[in-house]
Structure formats: C-alpha cells, structure tokens
Enzyme design. Structure first.
Site, mmCIF file in Angstrom:
data_model
loop_
_atom_site.group_PDB
_atom_site.id
_atom_site.type_symbol
_atom_site.label_atom_id
_atom_site.label_comp_id
_atom_site.label_asym_id
_atom_site.label_seq_id
_atom_site.Cartn_x
_atom_site.Cartn_y
_atom_site.Cartn_z
ATOM 1 N N LYS A 145 0.818 -1.209 0.000
ATOM 2 C CA LYS A 145 0.000 0.000 0.000
ATOM 3 C C LYS A 145 0.860 1.271 0.000
ATOM 4 O O LYS A 145 0.432 2.309 -0.480
ATOM 5 C CB LYS A 145 -0.916 0.023 1.231
ATOM 6 C CG LYS A 145 -1.809 -1.204 1.410
ATOM 7 C CD LYS A 145 -2.978 -1.227 0.471
ATOM 8 C CE LYS A 145 -4.124 -2.148 0.854
ATOM 9 N NZ LYS A 145 -3.834 -3.502 1.237
HETATM 10 C C1 LIG Z 1 -4.530 -4.688 0.850
HETATM 11 C C2 LIG Z 1 -3.744 -5.936 0.816
HETATM 12 C C3 LIG Z 1 -4.046 -6.970 -0.082
HETATM 13 C C4 LIG Z 1 -5.250 -6.903 -1.001
HETATM 14 O O1 LIG Z 1 -5.134 -5.921 -1.986
HETATM 15 P P1 LIG Z 1 -6.438 -5.400 -2.765
HETATM 16 O O2 LIG Z 1 -5.968 -4.298 -3.616
HETATM 17 O O3 LIG Z 1 -7.399 -4.951 -1.704
HETATM 18 O O4 LIG Z 1 -6.982 -6.560 -3.524
HETATM 19 C C5 LIG Z 1 -3.228 -8.076 -0.106
HETATM 20 N N1 LIG Z 1 -2.166 -8.184 0.736
HETATM 21 C C6 LIG Z 1 -1.850 -7.224 1.612
HETATM 22 C C7 LIG Z 1 -0.690 -7.408 2.500
HETATM 23 C C8 LIG Z 1 -2.623 -6.064 1.680
HETATM 24 O O5 LIG Z 1 -2.300 -5.088 2.547
#
Ligand SMILES: *Cc1c(COP(=O)(O)O)cnc(C)c1O
Length: 459
Positions: free
Chosen positions: A111
C-alpha cells in the site's frame, strides 16, 4: 484526460475531481473515458527507464493538466526516497517462481507504493488551493498505516482511519495508533472490515455531511492508487526481459491491486493471466471460476488484509466486461446490492480470458509458509503465502507472485507455521513500545460522524 462514473457516461470529470473525491456522487467508480494502448515500439522505449522515470511516464498519461511532467517526476522521486530499496520494488526468486517484493516502504506493505505518492499529491494540490481536506478511510489493516504515514504532519489535511476492532494484527494496529500527530485520528469499529467500508461509503453518499467536511477518500477505489500500482507490472515485465506474456498471481481483497494489472494489460503490456488469489473469503474465486458473485459472512483468516467479501473495485471490471455500458453496470450493481448476482455466461468467458482464480485455506497457507521456510529458507507473510499457494494449486510454473507484505507484520501467522517470526526493520521497531491512541466506536455511522465533527471543532 476525461473521466466518467461507471454508473453514468453523460457527466465528465477531470483528474482533480477523480483524485480528490475518490468516489462519484452517484456511487459509481471513476474510470478514464479512454485508455492509451502502447505499441510494441513504444513499450520498447519505456523498457530501460528506472522506477521513478517509468512511474512518471505512466502516471502522466492520466493526470492531464493537474500537474506538469517535471513536477510529477519530482513528486514521484520524493515519494520513493522513503523506501528501503532504491528501485522501490525488488524481484526475487523462490524455486521456479518470481516474487515481486512490494513491501519496502515505510509501513511494510504494498500500500505504501501508491500511498506515499498520493500523500505528496495532496500536498501539491493544497499548496496551490486554499482548502482544508479531511481524509476518511476504512482499512483492513495495511491501507490505514500507509495512509497515515503518507499524511501525518502535512498541513491543511486531517486523516481519520477506521479499522475493525481486534481484527487486525497488533503490528498493523500499532503502526497506525502510535503515530503522535495532531492531524491523525484512529477509530476502531466493533465490526468487520465490510462494516467499516460501509460506514465510509454511507458518509460519502451523505452529500451534506461529506461536503461540509470536504471529505476525501484514499481507499483502494481511488483511481490515483490504481494507476500508481499499474507501474510495477510494467517495471516487472521489462526487468524480466522476456518476449513472452507474463502471468501474475495477486493476493486479493478489494480487487485494487489485481485490477491495476488488468489496466496495464489493457494498455498493451503483454500479460497472460492475472491470478486472483483469495483466502477463505473466496467470493472472487467463486465469481471468476463459476460466475457466482454472492457474498457470505466475512471469516477471520491468517491474512486479515484480504478478509473482505464485496470487493469495491470489481465494479470497474463489470463496467469493462459489459463494453463500457454504464446502464448495464448500474443494473448489475443493483443486483449485487440484493446479493443475487450471477455473472452472465458470455461475460464470464470474457473475464476468464484475462483472469484465473483459486483460494487457499488456513491449513494450506500455513503449509506454504512452512515448506518455503524449510526448503528455501524464506519466511513468507500469510498474504504472499496465499499467492504462492494458489499458483501451486493451479500448477502454474511460470508466474510472478506479488509479495504484498513484510513477514514481520504477521508474527502470529508465521509463529504458528514455523515457530519463528521475522524481526521488525530498525526503522519501525519503536512502534512496539509506544503509547497507542484510538477510539472504539459502535458499528454505527452516526457515531462516527459525531466523532469526526467533534475533532474538527477542537482543531
Ligand atoms: C490490501 C492488501 C491486499 C489486497 O489488496 P487489494 O488491492 O485490496 O486486492 C493483499 N495483501 C496485503 C498485505 C494487503 O495489505
């Protein structure tokens, strides 16, 4: 570059509206009116760019006159200067698979890649416009920390982060609740992530409220996040130096990260299959394999950032598979609201052209962590382990697995698999002993609104 909502093609929006608002007033998601498709010659010209240059080239296609290319490059460079890897992401190997490590940012999950940039994009915008913006975001654990790190201490911005109480790992929580800045507010809701997301959606569609606080959203439906994430698909393809299409396995929750790959493919990047990897919350696997888009209760799993049923970004895929027909999309979204959507046979075929799916349960995830530790001496975080496990279950050999979080963020999961946990990097160790600050509220939109208002009056 003009945008429309997935639910109405008649009104056009600029990148500024798309970025600042996140969600359209009609409840739809913003999509660009058209996408550039790179020719193979144009792709060749992007091939040798470094990460910051490549980001600038891709993002610049979408920002219109919001920011000049020069300013964009300096914003991108500033954003990624906080990463522990010079080239932002790192490609490593386990056996015949490749891992795309996306967790070298300040809060140890993918993120950060989009969020560090977005924080600076807000600052850029506010430096030119005399406004105060309140960011409100729901998090299943990682978005919140990434957003807080990107926004903390910036002027004319507050951030309110809503997480499901006791349903995220303690490292995830502490990364959010130990940040001691007066523009950061943490709220824990007695409910699950879908409840948190619903509260935010309800507040957004209450236009009187959302306009009164100049509310802005940075959750994974924000188009600026999607395009920033598309960059690492391009980067990886170029680094692999292949002339064959590449498949990616993506640990999936809200369908944002894997959708960024879909956009890269639509822009002409040679991608073979995008593998949607889910935990026991497998609505997307049921949808993509059988057309069954029906949500069930959210289950708690080892990979909390994927404990989601209704995936917001799926609406964008519905829009694209229905040939950009906004009326059709709206009709389908109504069915989804009634929890009775079966994907039409011909549409399912179209989806399966680009996507594969599979899910891993708790036991399988633990086994993947154990096996990779014993055989390859690598500790995988539980989300990445789902991505790896799914590839094995589908017997795919040649695939890039997106490694979405640093294993130190999920010590309980790795502990139960191998009696070991990865230490926190030096840069974040301090959060473990710092005082935490968050408010626990009922699963009730009115309460959250009152809390936000009360904080704004004081500051
Ligand atoms: C947010 C997240 C996901 C999922 O990603 P999306 O874009 O919501 O599908 C997978 N792994 C981790 C570690 C995350 O923080």
């Amino acid at each position: 570059m003009k945008y429309i909502s997935t639910r109405n093609s008649k009104i056009e929006f600029t990148f500024k509206e798309v970025f600042i608002k996140g969600l359209a007033d009609d409840g739809g998601l913003y999509v660009p009116k058209s996408l550039k498709r790179f020719s193979s010659q144009e792709l060749l010209e992007l091939k040798n760019l470094n990460y910051n240059q490549l980001s600038t080239e891709i993002i610049n296609l979408f920002t219109g006159d919001f920011i000049s290319k020069e300013d964009l490059f300096s914003l991108v460079s500033k954003s990624y200067s906080t990463f522990r890897e010079k080239e932002v992401v790192k490609i490593s190997k386990i056996e015949e698979l490749k891992l795309l490590e996306l967790f070298h940012g300040p809060t140890l999950a993918f993120k950060d890649v989009a969020m560090q940039f977005i924080g600076n994009l807000y600052e850029y915008y506010l430096s030119k416009n005399n406004e105060m913006i309140n960011i409100v975001v729901a998090t299943s654990g990682d978005t919140g920390a990434a957003a807080i790190d990107a926004i903390k201490g910036k002027s004319n911005l507050n951030i309110f982060v809503i997480h499901p109480h006791n349903r995220i790992s303690s490292v995830q929580r502490k990364l959010m609740t130990t940040v001691d800045e007066k523009n950061v507010f943490n709220i824990a809701i007695n409910g699950n992530f879908d409840d948190c997301q619903n509260i935010v959606k309800t507040m957004f569609s209450d236009l009187e409220f959302s306009k009164s606080i100049n509310m802005s959203g940075v959750n994974s439906i924000n188009w600026a996040r999607i395009i920033t994430q598309s960059v690492y698909y391009f980067y990886t393809y170029f680094k692999l130096n292949t002339d064959k299409p590449v498949s990616f396995s993506v640990p999936t929750g809200n369908f944002g990260d894997v959708f960024a790959g879909y956009i890269a493919k639509k822009m002409g990047l040679p991608i073979d299959k995008l593998v949607v990897a889910t935990n026991e919350n497998d609505i997307l696997h049921r949808a993509i394999s059988k057309g069954d888009y029906v949500s069930k209760e959210v289950k708690e799993t080892l990979s909390p950032s994927m404990d989601i049923q209704l995936a917001s970004n799926f609406e964008r895929l519905i829009y694209y598979t229905n040939n950009l027909d906004t009326l059709k999309t709206l009709e389908i979204m109504k069915k989804i609201q009634k929890n009775s959507y079966q994907i039409e046979k011909n549409n399912l075929k179209v989806i399966q052209n680009d996507f594969l799916s599979e899910s891993c349960n708790k036991q399988e995830t633990l086994e993947v962590i154990k096996k990779n530790y014993e055989e390859n001496n690598i500790i995988l975080d539980p989300h990445t382990a789902v991505g790896v496990g799914v590839v094995k279950k589908l017997s795919l050999n040649d695939c890039v697995v997106l490694s979405t979080a640093h294993p130190c963020k999920f010590p309980d999961a790795t502990n139960s698999a191998i009696n070991k946990f990865e230490k926190l990097p030096k840069t974040v160790k301090h959060v473990m002993n710092k005082e935490e600050n968050f408010e626990v509220l009922k699963n009730n939109t009115q309460e959250v609104k009152s809390f936000i208002k009360s904080k704004l009056y004081i500051s």
